[in-house]
Structure formats: structure tokens, C-alpha cells
Design a protein around this motif. Structure first.
Motif, mmCIF file in Angstrom:
data_model
loop_
_atom_site.group_PDB
_atom_site.id
_atom_site.type_symbol
_atom_site.label_atom_id
_atom_site.label_comp_id
_atom_site.label_asym_id
_atom_site.label_seq_id
_atom_site.Cartn_x
_atom_site.Cartn_y
_atom_site.Cartn_z
ATOM 1 N N PRO A 21 0.815 -1.209 0.000
ATOM 2 C CA PRO A 21 0.000 0.000 0.000
ATOM 3 C C PRO A 21 0.856 1.270 0.000
ATOM 4 N N TYR A 22 2.049 1.185 0.553
ATOM 5 C CA TYR A 22 2.954 2.329 0.579
ATOM 6 C C TYR A 22 4.293 1.872 0.016
ATOM 7 N N PRO A 23 4.609 2.262 -1.198
ATOM 8 C CA PRO A 23 5.845 1.783 -1.807
ATOM 9 C C PRO A 23 7.108 2.351 -1.142
ATOM 10 N N SER A 24 6.982 3.491 -0.478
ATOM 11 C CA SER A 24 8.160 4.064 0.173
ATOM 12 C C SER A 24 7.752 4.677 1.513
ATOM 13 N N PHE A 25 8.757 4.913 2.322
ATOM 14 C CA PHE A 25 8.516 5.516 3.627
ATOM 15 C C PHE A 25 7.937 6.913 3.467
ATOM 16 N N SER A 26 8.456 7.681 2.516
ATOM 17 C CA SER A 26 7.975 9.054 2.350
ATOM 18 C C SER A 26 6.507 9.084 1.916
ATOM 19 N N SER A 27 6.089 8.135 1.082
ATOM 20 C CA SER A 27 4.675 8.115 0.692
ATOM 21 C C SER A 27 3.800 7.756 1.900
ATOM 22 N N TYR A 28 4.260 6.839 2.735
ATOM 23 C CA TYR A 28 3.521 6.492 3.948
ATOM 24 C C TYR A 28 3.415 7.706 4.866
ATOM 25 N N MET A 29 4.524 8.375 5.061
ATOM 26 C CA MET A 29 4.539 9.507 5.977
ATOM 27 C C MET A 29 3.626 10.633 5.469
ATOM 28 N N ARG A 30 3.678 10.928 4.166
ATOM 29 C CA ARG A 30 2.814 11.973 3.619
ATOM 30 C C ARG A 30 1.334 11.620 3.793
ATOM 31 N N ALA A 31 1.001 10.367 3.598
ATOM 32 C CA ALA A 31 -0.395 9.949 3.665
ATOM 33 C C ALA A 31 -0.919 9.888 5.098
ATOM 34 N N ARG A 32 -0.122 9.477 6.042
ATOM 35 C CA ARG A 32 -0.605 9.196 7.393
ATOM 36 C C ARG A 32 -0.189 10.225 8.444
ATOM 37 N N HIS A 33 0.600 11.221 8.070
ATOM 38 C CA HIS A 33 1.117 12.195 9.035
ATOM 39 C C HIS A 33 0.016 12.862 9.863
ATOM 40 N N PRO A 34 -1.064 13.386 9.256
ATOM 41 C CA PRO A 34 -2.090 14.052 10.087
ATOM 42 C C PRO A 34 -2.723 13.133 11.131
ATOM 43 N N VAL A 35 -2.998 11.898 10.759
ATOM 44 C CA VAL A 35 -3.618 10.958 11.691
ATOM 45 C C VAL A 35 -2.657 10.619 12.826
ATOM 46 N N LEU A 36 -1.408 10.395 12.479
ATOM 47 C CA LEU A 36 -0.419 10.051 13.502
ATOM 48 C C LEU A 36 -0.133 11.230 14.415
ATOM 49 N N LEU A 37 -0.175 12.442 13.869
ATOM 50 C CA LEU A 37 0.038 13.626 14.698
ATOM 51 C C LEU A 37 -1.096 13.787 15.708
ATOM 52 N N ARG A 38 -2.316 13.501 15.316
ATOM 53 C CA ARG A 38 -3.430 13.541 16.274
ATOM 54 C C ARG A 38 -3.220 12.533 17.398
ATOM 55 N N THR A 39 -2.721 11.370 17.045
ATOM 56 C CA THR A 39 -2.443 10.356 18.071
ATOM 57 C C THR A 39 -1.366 10.858 19.029
ATOM 58 N N ALA A 40 -0.323 11.454 18.480
ATOM 59 C CA ALA A 40 0.758 11.984 19.321
ATOM 60 C C ALA A 40 0.245 13.105 20.214
#
Length: 186
Positions: A21-40
Motif C-alpha cells: 500500500p505504501y511503496p516508500s517511507f515518504s509516501s507512507y509519511m505523507r499519507a498518514r502524518h495528520p492521523v499520527l500527529l493527532r495520536t501523538a
């Protein structure tokens, strides 16, 4: 009855193709950053600390990127990294407190009173001054806050020096008798 099916050796040796679903770390981070920031943010309660916490967790995820086999579980991996990092921060920030029989008295501040008491006295003084009649209030402010002499105060207000003296004397008497100032001074 079972039917045996033979496959070629080359088909059996090739691993099944898996689309990540995420070919690279940067694509994962761009896609999931807002959700993970809310968790943090929910873990820290402070936006700045949350950004630092997420950055640390993402750095740990980046280091382990190649070892993570199931990229569908990346959110769980990062959440666990967030939680573990936050727990480590919390443990490092321990406070050394020791139980004792008597509470230690704070050392007095050299050359001064308690700042909170001084501020309370200033506030009470201004409230008392605001309760004076306008003319007496003007004379007290000019005389004691602006540090003008009796003559200068009389010139500013266009009255005689004797008027300034008697009005200031009456105003100071009212301030001495003010109940709120009496409570604060004791």
C-alpha cells in the motif's frame, strides 16, 4: 476424491506478488502524518511535544522500514513506537521526592517581601484610590505617583497650595481607614 495439480518448479519458487500500500517511507509519511500527529497530541497534550514525539517515532519506523513485513500494519507499528517513546520520556523525567516528617521551610528572599503579597497590596491600593472622589484622587496620583511637589500639583490643577495640602490630607485619612487596605496590610 482429490485431484492433484502439478505446477512447474519456477512457479513454486516465485513468491506471490504483493502490492504494497505504501511503496516508500515518504509516501507512507505523507499519507498518514495528520492521523499520527493527532495520536501523538492525544499522548502529550502539547502540540510542540507531539511533533517531537512523532518525529522520533517516525525515525524509528524509518530505521526498521525494511524489516517490517506487513505494511498494512504500519499504523500499529508507529502507534506502538509513539507509546513506547512517550513512556520512555515519562520515565526519564522522574522527580526525586523523598518523604520526610517535617516540611522544610522555604528560605526567605533576601531584601524583599513575597511578590504575591506586594502585588495584592498594590491592587488593593489602586482599588482604594479609585474609591476616592475625583479631585482627591487626582491630587494623590499627581503628588505620590507622579512625584510632583505640592506647588507643582497646585499649578497643574489650578488650585492653591493650601487646597492641595488639605485635600491630600483628607484623602490619606480615607486611605488609612479603608477596610480593604487594612485587611491586606495585616
Amino acid at each position: 476424491m482429490t485431484t492433484l495439480v502439478c505446477t512447474s518448479a519456477s512457479d513454486a519458487a516465485a513468491p506471490p506478488t504483493q502490492t504494497l500500500p505504501y511503496p516508500s517511507f515518504s509516501s507512507y509519511m505523507r499519507a498518514r502524518h495528520p492521523v499520527l500527529l493527532r495520536t501523538a497530541r492525544s499522548l502529550t497534550g502539547n502540540p510542540s511535544d507531539a511533533e517531537d514525539l512523532l518525529q522520533t517515532a517516525l525515525a524509528k519506523t524509518y530505521v526498521a522500514w525494511e524489516r517490517i513485513e506487513d505494511h498494512r500494519a504500519l499504523d500499529g507499528y508507529v502507534r506502538r513506537a509513539l507509546l513506547n517513546t512517550r513512556t520512555s520520556q515519562w520515565r526519564k523525567r522522574r522527580v526525586d521526592e523523598f518523604a520526610c516528617d517535617e516540611l522544610p521551610e522555604p528560605e526567605p528572599v533576601p531584601g524583599g517581601d513575597d511578590p504575591a503579597e506586594l502585588q495584592a497590596l498594590r491592587d488593593a491600593m489602586w482599588r482604594a484610590i479609585m474609591r476616592l472622589p475625583a479631585r482627591q484622587r487626582a491630587m494623590v496620583v499627581l503628588r505620590y505617583y507622579e512625584d510632583l511637589s505640592e506647588v507643582q500639583t497646585a499649578e497643574v490643577l489650578g488650585v492653591s497650595v493650601g487646597t492641595v495640602k488639605s485635600a491630600v490630607s483628607r484623602a490619606l485619612g480615607k486611605l488609612r481607614d479603608d477596610a480593604e487596605l487594612g485587611l491586606v496590610r495585616k
